[in-house]
Design a protein around this motif. Structure first.
Motif, PDB file in Angstrom:
ATOM      1  N   THR A 164      -5.953   2.951   5.974  1.00 22.41           N
ATOM      2  CA  THR A 164      -7.199   2.231   5.998  1.00 22.41           C
ATOM      3  C   THR A 164      -7.117   0.921   5.193  1.00 22.41           C
ATOM      4  N   ILE A 165      -6.360   1.272   3.939  1.00 26.36           N
ATOM      5  CA  ILE A 165      -6.230  -0.154   3.076  1.00 26.36           C
ATOM      6  C   ILE A 165      -4.756  -0.882   3.250  1.00 26.36           C
ATOM      7  N   PHE A 166      -3.880  -0.111   3.017  1.00 29.29           N
ATOM      8  CA  PHE A 166      -2.632  -0.545   2.957  1.00 29.29           C
ATOM      9  C   PHE A 166      -1.590   0.175   4.047  1.00 29.29           C
ATOM     10  N   MET A 167      -1.002  -0.574   4.937  1.00 27.87           N
ATOM     11  CA  MET A 167       0.123   0.191   5.956  1.00 27.87           C
ATOM     12  C   MET A 167       1.443   0.401   5.105  1.00 27.87           C
ATOM     13  N   ARG A 168       1.740   1.506   5.067  1.00 27.18           N
ATOM     14  CA  ARG A 168       3.219   2.118   4.961  1.00 27.18           C
ATOM     15  C   ARG A 168       4.023   1.972   6.106  1.00 27.18           C
TER      16      ARG A 168
ATOM     17  N   TRP B 275     -10.810  -4.952   0.922  1.00 29.54           N
ATOM     18  CA  TRP B 275      -9.774  -4.091   0.544  1.00 29.54           C
ATOM     19  C   TRP B 275      -9.364  -3.999  -0.845  1.00 29.54           C
ATOM     20  N   MET B 276      -9.247  -5.079  -1.630  1.00 33.24           N
ATOM     21  CA  MET B 276      -9.061  -4.800  -3.205  1.00 33.24           C
ATOM     22  C   MET B 276     -10.254  -3.776  -3.650  1.00 33.24           C
ATOM     23  N   ALA B 277     -11.236  -3.759  -3.512  1.00 34.15           N
ATOM     24  CA  ALA B 277     -12.278  -3.022  -4.183  1.00 34.15           C
ATOM     25  C   ALA B 277     -11.924  -1.561  -3.796  1.00 34.15           C
ATOM     26  N   ARG B 278     -11.675  -1.260  -2.388  1.00 30.24           N
ATOM     27  CA  ARG B 278     -11.013  -0.102  -2.101  1.00 30.24           C
ATOM     28  C   ARG B 278      -9.679   0.530  -2.585  1.00 30.24           C
ATOM     29  N   ALA B 279      -8.890  -0.501  -2.978  1.00 29.87           N
ATOM     30  CA  ALA B 279      -7.554  -0.049  -3.528  1.00 29.87           C
ATOM     31  C   ALA B 279      -7.802   0.302  -4.969  1.00 29.87           C
ATOM     32  N   LEU B 280      -8.721  -0.340  -5.657  1.00 28.74           N
ATOM     33  CA  LEU B 280      -9.079  -0.052  -7.139  1.00 28.74           C
ATOM     34  C   LEU B 280      -9.788   1.181  -7.056  1.00 28.74           C
ATOM     35  N   ALA B 281     -10.682   1.496  -6.140  1.00 27.76           N
ATOM     36  CA  ALA B 281     -11.318   2.912  -5.845  1.00 27.76           C
ATOM     37  C   ALA B 281     -10.430   4.213  -5.593  1.00 27.76           C
ATOM     38  N   THR B 282      -9.330   3.883  -5.125  1.00 27.27           N
ATOM     39  CA  THR B 282      -8.307   4.705  -4.508  1.00 27.27           C
ATOM     40  C   THR B 282      -7.029   4.913  -5.300  1.00 27.27           C
ATOM     41  N   PRO B 283      -7.080   5.377  -6.514  1.00 19.18           N
ATOM     42  CA  PRO B 283      -5.825   5.296  -7.579  1.00 19.18           C
ATOM     43  C   PRO B 283      -4.853   6.298  -7.184  1.00 19.18           C
ATOM     44  N   PHE B 284      -5.094   7.459  -6.211  1.00 21.98           N
ATOM     45  CA  PHE B 284      -4.360   8.280  -5.876  1.00 21.98           C
ATOM     46  C   PHE B 284      -3.719   7.975  -4.643  1.00 21.98           C
ATOM     47  N   ASN B 285      -2.464   8.461  -4.335  1.00 18.10           N
ATOM     48  CA  ASN B 285      -1.923   8.085  -2.963  1.00 18.10           C
ATOM     49  C   ASN B 285      -2.112   8.907  -1.836  1.00 18.10           C
ATOM     50  N   ASP B 286      -3.262   8.511  -1.509  1.00 19.38           N
ATOM     51  CA  ASP B 286      -3.967   9.153  -0.239  1.00 19.38           C
ATOM     52  C   ASP B 286      -3.490   8.445   1.156  1.00 19.38           C
ATOM     53  N   PRO B 287      -2.940   9.385   1.897  1.00 23.58           N
ATOM     54  CA  PRO B 287      -2.169   9.308   3.119  1.00 23.58           C
ATOM     55  C   PRO B 287      -2.922   8.471   4.048  1.00 23.58           C
TER      56      PRO B 287
ATOM     57  N   ILE C 261       3.668   0.162  -0.606  1.00 25.77           N
ATOM     58  CA  ILE C 261       3.201  -0.726  -1.553  1.00 25.77           C
ATOM     59  C   ILE C 261       2.361   0.151  -2.608  1.00 25.77           C
ATOM     60  N   TYR C 262       1.987   1.327  -2.317  1.00 24.40           N
ATOM     61  CA  TYR C 262       1.422   1.983  -3.526  1.00 24.40           C
ATOM     62  C   TYR C 262       2.185   2.263  -4.489  1.00 24.40           C
ATOM     63  N   ASN C 263       3.475   2.713  -4.318  1.00 25.73           N
ATOM     64  CA  ASN C 263       4.347   3.241  -5.098  1.00 25.73           C
ATOM     65  C   ASN C 263       5.158   2.016  -5.729  1.00 25.73           C
ATOM     66  N   GLU C 264       5.482   0.894  -5.166  1.00 24.51           N
ATOM     67  CA  GLU C 264       6.424  -0.062  -5.634  1.00 24.51           C
ATOM     68  C   GLU C 264       5.824  -1.049  -5.866  1.00 24.51           C
ATOM     69  N   ALA C 265       4.600  -1.222  -6.007  1.00 27.55           N
ATOM     70  CA  ALA C 265       3.729  -2.577  -6.087  1.00 27.55           C
ATOM     71  C   ALA C 265       2.479  -2.353  -6.793  1.00 27.55           C
ATOM     72  N   LEU C 266       1.643  -1.473  -6.308  1.00 30.08           N
ATOM     73  CA  LEU C 266       0.214  -1.474  -6.833  1.00 30.08           C
ATOM     74  C   LEU C 266       0.068  -0.536  -7.778  1.00 30.08           C
ATOM     75  N   TYR C 267       0.528   0.803  -7.834  1.00 28.93           N
ATOM     76  CA  TYR C 267       0.380   1.820  -8.743  1.00 28.93           C
ATOM     77  C   TYR C 267       1.548   2.269  -8.998  1.00 28.93           C
ATOM     78  N   GLY C 268       2.397   1.620  -9.607  1.00 25.42           N
ATOM     79  CA  GLY C 268       3.772   2.038 -10.057  1.00 25.42           C
ATOM     80  C   GLY C 268       3.555   2.926 -11.170  1.00 25.42           C
TER      81      GLY C 268
END
Length: 752
Positions: free
Chosen positions: A404-408, A384-396, A347-354
């Motif tokens: 802890t935010i999205f499961m890959r 979850w959304m606030a944490r996703a916006l506050a985590t712009p790098f692809n933190d494993p 989701i990070y690469n393909e949807a959220l922070y392409g």
């Protein structure tokens, strides 16, 4: 002369059922009489008619058969499901369903014996208009008697006449042999539960299950039901859907299977509201480990019910496709097959922070608008959304397999056979993700991939449903229908203006692809036939001879809407920003099929820059050819680019372990972030989402490089700190070879 009944009526006593079932109805046949039992059963002999009554009121007569329904009691309807708006049927069903002791039409009707004692002879006029029937003094008087007589109505009282839409919807299910159970609580491992609507065949037996779990709400179309008024509203919406569909709805429920198409074919269909949605317990946490574990528990619960054969399949679109890979990677034992249409796994690469740039327009629109009414009262959700916006790098830790935010999901652990349907447009979600998820689903026992144009519009067509049923028939019912022997990849090669031809292949990307490069040259093109721009530069298969530089403003005037996923809504058209390169006319037909990428040398007067790359095809007259179908969710005005990609230049570090010759993968790690210094010139690679296009002889390629999302694409985050007042540069020539790489496939070797 009267015919001898002994010659026409059979001697064998048979049993019929009144669909619903309806228990407690009086019935009469030439050979007997009685009251239907708890299963709605009555007895008859071959060739007889059966008459049904409530007290002294005759409801109607129809030929006796193993299964009959109330719609058969009106002669001018005779059970025709298309004629349920005939008042003689609607009012009859309303009257009978009102008498259910429990006050619910689902799961059948039970009529108390006392009802027959208090209802005197005298016909009701079922053929009058619906409103007139509701105001009929005889009907009103009977309701008063029913409400006042002990034991007649045990459930919700005082009882009012059943709503016409509610009665018709239940009658449709009766005719289609569907039993609906609403808000069934599925227990979870932590002691909480999620609520599900279960639709199953009326005939007892063990059936395969098709399941979906989501956040949109399982009520008809979408959302949840929190009051009696909302329940009636949804019933009326459902009734209109099956009565000409004047609202133009696409499905029974948001991106789940249509029960009317599947249950009559021997499947149980279950729609689950995820945690915190509707009346399910807990709080919402999309694409989380918790959500996947809940899905696991629901699959195993469904597999062990008495009406299940133990084989569970998943079907869904978009969100309801993406969650399938998460749960499949946990390997629930009874998950046997999946159909994921328009999906993503990373989701990070393909949807959220392409490309490292937040897909702001889509995410705002999706969560704030489309899922806004998915709970009763205030939405219960994690941050979850606030944490996703506050985590712009692809933190494993945030976005990895146990994120802890999205499961890959670890796709190599997802062993269930999977059929993925990928769209050929979609700049934020699904276009890249569907393709990548198929490629990396190496653990699946079987894989199938459709790469199509109008995926959303076609997935509920009768032809598609029939194909999907073959897939589930094979994996869930054990029907040997040849599915396993078919080519796994099917591609729609788009020819323009909604046209396409079908290709069948053994692999994706197509093995015989030739990756050819056209080189950018920042010198004016001799051809300026594009009606939108008059400052076109060159692109050619030949290497440029001289170094050159193209400059453009990084500043863009944006529209004011933050909830619309498409743009622009104000300011100058986005195509007027950036620079464009155009080729000479093609000297041959070419089939572009697969992944594209651009190699660029760039610099900026600021510390960072966003690069948006689009490939478009112009016809002989210089007009852009529209390859995306002019149907939802395509933009109604602006054509989607054939290929589209983007990159925040400070995120240019390549992940060598995941990149291929055709697709660059960037690390997006904070440690690898590299801002621009002193207008330095840097090399970048930008992946353009996979697509297809038949490029005819005489057409031209046009490559747009822009500082922001182009026309027709969802809005992206816009950081003024490095856009406002800044100038971006593209460097071309022998010292800085810039190119676009296209996948060209020979059509001579397609699989028949």
């Amino acid at each position: 002369m009267q015919e001898d009944q002994s010659a026409t009526i059979g001697s064998h006593v048979a049993t019929g059922i009144v669909a619903g079932p309806i228990a407690g109805l009086r019935y009469q046949t030439p050979s007997g009489s009685g009251v239907t039992d708890v299963c709605g059963s009555f007895t008859y002999r071959s060739g007889e008619a059966v008459t049904f009554l409530i007290g002294g009121i005759v409801l109607g007569t129809c030929p006796a058969a193993p299964r009959v329904n109330l719609a058969q009691l009106a002669n001018r309807v005779a059970g025709n499901i298309e004629k349920l708006h005939d008042p003689s049927v609607t009012n009859l069903a309303r009257f009978v369903m009102t008498l259910d002791q429990r006050g619910s039409v689902e799961g059948g009707v039970v009529i108390a014996p006392t009802v027959h004692e208090v209802v005197q002879a005298g016909p009701l006029n079922f053929s009058q208009p619906e409103a007139g029937f509701g105001d009929d003094p005889l009907v009103a008087g009977l309701l008063q008697v029913f409400n006042a007589t002990p034991g007649v109505l045990i459930g919700r009282t005082p009882r009012t006449l059943c709503d016409p839409a509610t009665a018709r919807n239940e009658l449709r299910r009766n005719i289609r042999n569907i039993i609906k159970m609403t808000d069934v609580q599925i227990p979870l491992r932590d002691g909480s539960y999620v609520c599900a609507d279960v639709f199953r065949p009326t005939e007892s037996g063990e059936y395969p299950v098709i399941l979906s779990q989501g956040v949109y709400g399982k009520a008809f179309y979408h959302e949840c039901i929190c009051s009696d008024d909302e329940a009636i509203e949804k019933e009326r919406l459902e009734d209109r859907f099956f009565s000409g569909n004047p609202d133009g709805l696409q499905y029974e429920n948001h991106e789940t299977v249509d029960t009317s198409a599947w249950v009559p074919e021997g499947y149980v269909c279950i729609r689950i509201d995820g945690r915190g949605v509707g009346k399910s317990s807990g709080v919402q946490a999309p694409w989380s480990v918790q959500e996947a574990e809940d899905y696991y528990d629901a699959i195993e619960w469904a597999a062990t019910q008495g009406w299940s054969n133990g084989n569970v399949g998943l079907w869904g679109m978009s969100y309801l496709a993406m969650t399938q890979h998460n749960v499949a990677s946990l390997q629930p034992p009874h998950l046997k097959a999946m159909i994921a249409q328009g999906t993503d796994a990373d989701i990070y690469n393909e949807a959220l922070y392409g490309g490292g740039i937040l897909g702001e327009g889509f995410w705002n629109w999706w969560w704030k608008v489309w899922t806004a009414n998915n709970s009763c009262g205030e939405r219960r959700q994690t941050d979850w959304m606030a944490r996703a916006l506050a985590t712009p790098f692809n933190d494993p830790d945030a976005y990895g397999p146990k994120g802890t935010i999205f499961m890959r999901p670890e796709l190599e652990k997802a062993t269930a056979p999977v059929w993925i349907v990928g769209p050929q447009y979609g700049a934020v979600i699904h276009q890249l993700g569907s393709s990548e998820t198929y490629i990396h689903s190496t653990g699946a026992k079987a894989r199938k991939f459709d790469f199509v144009d109008a995926w959303f519009a076609n997935c509920y067509s009768s032809a598609t449903v029939a194909e999907h049923r073959r897939w589930f028939d094979y994996w869930l019912k054990g029907v040997e229908n040849g599915v396993a022997n078919e080519p796994p990849v099917r591609i729609q090669l788009r020819t323009g203006n909604g046209g396409y031809s079908l290709m069948h292949e053994q692999e994706w990307p197509v093995a015989r692809t030739l990756y050819r490069r056209w080189y950018l040259d920042a010198t004016p093109s001799e051809w300026q036939g594009d009606g939108r721009r008059t400052d076109l530069m060159r692109i050619s298969p030949a290497l440029p001879l001289d170094n050159a530089n193209a400059s453009y403003s990084a500043e863009v005037e944006l529209g004011k809407s933050v909830l619309s996923p498409m743009g622009p809504v104000g300011g100058p058209p986005r195509w007027s920003t950036g620079v464009s390169f155009v080729s000479d006319a093609m000297t041959e037909d070419m089939a572009l099929i697969g992944y594209m990428k651009a190699g660029l040398w760039v610099s900026s007067s600021s510390g960072d820059m966003d690069v948006f790359v689009s490939l478009r095809i112009l016809d002989e007259e210089g007009q852009e050819i529209r390859y995306d179908a002019a149907a939802h969710p395509a933009h109604p005005v602006h054509a989607a680019a054939v290929g589209h990609g983007l990159l925040k230049v400070s995120r240019r570090k390549i992940d060598e372990s995941r990149s291929t010759e055709y697709w660059p993968v960037h690390t997006h790690l904070e440690a690898d972030s590299a801002p621009l210094n002193n207008a330095e010139v840097v090399q970048i690679e930008v992946g353009l989402n996979p697509a297809t296009a038949m490029i005819r002889k005489g057409c031209r390629l046009r490559v747009d490089l822009q500082p922001y999302a182009p026309d027709g694409e969802p809005t992206r985050a816009y950081d003024e700190s490095y856009h406002r007042g800044s100038v971006n540069h593209i460097h071309t020539g022998p010292d800085h070879l810039c190119y676009i790489q296209l996948p060209i496939v020979s059509l001579a070797q397609t699989v028949p």
